[in-house]
Every structure is written in C-alpha cells, then in structure tokens.
Design an enzyme around this catalytic site. Sequence first.
Site, PDB file in Angstrom:
ATOM      1  N   THR A  29      -8.153   2.103   9.926  1.00 28.90           N
ATOM      2  CA  THR A  29      -8.405   2.794  11.358  1.00 28.90           C
ATOM      3  C   THR A  29      -9.111   2.173  12.295  1.00 28.90           C
ATOM      4  O   THR A  29      -8.808   1.886  13.408  1.00 28.90           O
ATOM      5  CB  THR A  29      -9.046   4.310  10.938  1.00 28.90           C
ATOM      6  OG1 THR A  29      -8.285   4.976  10.136  1.00 28.90           O
ATOM      7  CG2 THR A  29      -9.306   4.910  12.244  1.00 28.90           C
ATOM      8  N   VAL A  73      -9.241  -0.604   4.254  1.00 29.62           N
ATOM      9  CA  VAL A  73      -9.582  -0.538   5.651  1.00 29.62           C
ATOM     10  C   VAL A  73      -8.516  -0.481   6.724  1.00 29.62           C
ATOM     11  O   VAL A  73      -7.776  -1.583   6.792  1.00 29.62           O
ATOM     12  CB  VAL A  73     -10.691  -1.505   6.155  1.00 29.62           C
ATOM     13  CG1 VAL A  73     -11.154  -1.404   7.772  1.00 29.62           C
ATOM     14  CG2 VAL A  73     -11.792  -1.378   5.062  1.00 29.62           C
ATOM     15  N   HIS A 112      -9.863   4.780  -0.907  1.00 31.14           N
ATOM     16  CA  HIS A 112      -9.243   4.731   0.368  1.00 31.14           C
ATOM     17  C   HIS A 112     -10.213   5.758   1.562  1.00 31.14           C
ATOM     18  O   HIS A 112     -11.112   6.222   1.206  1.00 31.14           O
ATOM     19  CB  HIS A 112      -8.063   5.554   0.582  1.00 31.14           C
ATOM     20  CG  HIS A 112      -7.124   4.693  -0.534  1.00 31.14           C
ATOM     21  ND1 HIS A 112      -5.640   4.995  -0.498  1.00 31.14           N
ATOM     22  CD2 HIS A 112      -7.367   3.623  -1.572  1.00 31.14           C
ATOM     23  CE1 HIS A 112      -5.043   4.025  -1.454  1.00 31.14           C
ATOM     24  NE2 HIS A 112      -5.904   3.468  -1.810  1.00 31.14           N
ATOM     25  N   GLY A 113      -9.857   5.228   2.753  1.00 31.90           N
ATOM     26  CA  GLY A 113     -10.669   5.828   3.755  1.00 31.90           C
ATOM     27  C   GLY A 113     -12.290   5.250   4.176  1.00 31.90           C
ATOM     28  O   GLY A 113     -13.055   5.979   4.235  1.00 31.90           O
ATOM     29  N   ALA A 114     -12.145   4.069   3.956  1.00 33.51           N
ATOM     30  CA  ALA A 114     -13.443   3.365   4.138  1.00 33.51           C
ATOM     31  C   ALA A 114     -13.885   3.329   5.648  1.00 33.51           C
ATOM     32  O   ALA A 114     -15.136   3.071   5.770  1.00 33.51           O
ATOM     33  CB  ALA A 114     -13.607   1.981   3.238  1.00 33.51           C
ATOM     34  N   SER A 115     -12.963   3.450   6.524  1.00 32.04           N
ATOM     35  CA  SER A 115     -13.294   3.344   7.587  1.00 32.04           C
ATOM     36  C   SER A 115     -14.325   4.525   7.977  1.00 32.04           C
ATOM     37  O   SER A 115     -13.943   5.586   7.869  1.00 32.04           O
ATOM     38  CB  SER A 115     -12.110   3.306   8.774  1.00 32.04           C
ATOM     39  OG  SER A 115     -11.433   2.244   8.480  1.00 32.04           O
ATOM     40  N   ASP A 118       0.613  -1.322   0.111  1.00 28.41           N
ATOM     41  CA  ASP A 118      -0.074  -0.169  -0.052  1.00 28.41           C
ATOM     42  C   ASP A 118       0.920   1.241   0.009  1.00 28.41           C
ATOM     43  O   ASP A 118       1.809   1.257   0.560  1.00 28.41           O
ATOM     44  CB  ASP A 118      -0.969  -0.008   1.380  1.00 28.41           C
ATOM     45  CG  ASP A 118      -1.848   0.997   1.241  1.00 28.41           C
ATOM     46  OD1 ASP A 118      -2.385   1.520   0.259  1.00 28.41           O
ATOM     47  OD2 ASP A 118      -2.231   1.408   2.501  1.00 28.41           O
ATOM     48  N   HIS A 119       0.472   2.161  -0.558  1.00 31.05           N
ATOM     49  CA  HIS A 119       1.097   3.768  -0.513  1.00 31.05           C
ATOM     50  C   HIS A 119       2.293   3.716  -0.388  1.00 31.05           C
ATOM     51  O   HIS A 119       3.140   4.587   0.057  1.00 31.05           O
ATOM     52  CB  HIS A 119       0.485   4.079   0.720  1.00 31.05           C
ATOM     53  CG  HIS A 119      -0.899   5.007   0.669  1.00 31.05           C
ATOM     54  ND1 HIS A 119      -1.317   5.775  -0.030  1.00 31.05           N
ATOM     55  CD2 HIS A 119      -1.935   4.572   1.273  1.00 31.05           C
ATOM     56  CE1 HIS A 119      -2.425   6.197  -0.075  1.00 31.05           C
ATOM     57  NE2 HIS A 119      -2.954   5.582   0.668  1.00 31.05           N
TER      58      HIS A 119
END
Length: 300
Positions: free
Chosen positions: A232, A230, A207-210, A80-81
Amino acid sequence: MLASTLELLETAHRNIYAIGAFNVYNLEGVRAVIGAAEANRSPAMLQLHPSALKYGGSPLVLLCLESARTASVPVSVHLDHSTSASAIEFALTAGMSSIMADGSHLPYEENLAFTREMTQLAHAQGAIVEAEIGRISGTEDGLSVSEKEAKMTDPTQAGEFVRQTQVDTLAVTIGNVHGEYRSEPRLDFDRLIRIRERVGHVLLVLHGASGLPAPMISKSIELGVCKFNVNTEVRQAYMTTIGSEACTAPKADLLPCMEESIAAMQDVITEKMKLFGSANKEHLHETPYATMLAAQRYRK
C-alpha cells in the site's frame, strides 16, 4: 544476485530481523526495490501479485528475475496470493524460488487439499511455499470482536495444517489487515506465541505491514516473523508522484516523472528496510549455504 527465498528467510530468522517483500507492477517499482536494496546493502524480495502477473506476463517476470540476477545484493522473486494452479506452475517454470498458494478463501479442507497439491508441485521444482490460515480482511472497521476473532489464525489448526501440507512458510492473521488501517492497529501477540509453538520450524509471515508502528514490527520479529509484505505505502508513493505537478504540468516530460516516482517509492522502501532490520545485513547472506542453494536453483 538472484537469491533463494528460503535462504533469505532462514538467515533473517536466525539473526532476528525480517525481509521486506515488496509488490511490484512495472519497471519503476522494480528499480525502486533494487535501488533501495543496493543503497542499504539489504536483502529483499520482488513480489508479484496475481493481478500484476496477469497484466505483465512473461516480460514482467523476466524483468524481475534479470533485475534480481544483476543486483549487487541478494534478491529473490516471489508469486504472492495465487489461487490458480496454472499461475503457480507458470511462476515455477519461469524460475521463481517461492510461491504463495492462497487457499485461505476456501473451506478448511479445500484449503488443505489445494495447498498440499501446490506444495508437492513446488517442492519438486526446488521452490518453497507460503500458505495462509485465517482470513486477512481488507478493513477492520465494522467487524465485531467475535467476527475479528473468527478471522484470526487458530494456533492448533495452524499446527495441523503445516503438518499435513508440509508448507515452508505460513502467513498468519493476528489482527493485521490488507491496505490501510482505519483505526489503531492491534496485534494479538499471545496468539502469535501460540502459533509459533505449534508450527515448529515453519517460518512466519505477516501481511499488511503498511502502517504498522515500529514497536509492533519489532515485537513481531522478536516472536518469529521473518517476512513482511509491503504494498500500500509503496503504491501510494507512486500514485502521488504521477499526480503531482512534476508529472502533470503542461511541459512535463515522461522520463523525469518516472525518475521522480522511483525516488518516491525508494524512500518508502528504504524506511521499511531499516524498520525490518535488514539494512546492512547483506554480508550475512554471503555464505556457502546461499551459494549452494542458488547453484541448485540455476541448474533446474
């Protein structure tokens, strides 16, 4: 079984659900993802952030690959990233079937050049590449409307970017943020539709599905998103457990505490798999195409 990320995402896209890509940092995280995937008969992705790769190195990578290989459901391993060419080369050599070449922090032309180079490298080794256009912030508080707009993915630019880089998946910014949402999430679905129209066959990632509510998840999938990252909420479950009385009491024992943390993370992951629609979809991945891709990967 150790699966191809491409097969996981293409099958999910074709059948209108999404794959959960869960960041892992240690044995407990890996066991939580595999346990949830097997219990729910769901495909899944074990995802390593560069910080986790730096911390865990080869032992963590091998743990992920072997855990995926021995799982009874399809699981792939993804970097990732990553902003580092050397880390990407390491991941590919180790046997990961997908990497994220993240040049989103760079000026557009530099992002283009970095992503194109990493895509050529990955494709030569039979892996696929995720890239990012737009800049996903860690928080949305304090941003003006125009500032938030500037951070979002431009549909026309996204189309040109994928044509020039030949990436396989694209992480888009439509109002999603990393970490916790400090106000009510608002996703620009009209923008997502325009992006979908301009990037052709390229698979879309959010991204940022939490913290995103179920209706937004469902709408995103309906409009073509087939992978959600996911981190966080799973990490919070772990941190809450190790700070609980079960782990901090004077006579607390390490192994029961580790089991508690696995169970807590697994509960969160299970909830996400059901939300993304991947639960009980294992059978859709038992195809000659999946077997062929896996065999090609093993021969490399």
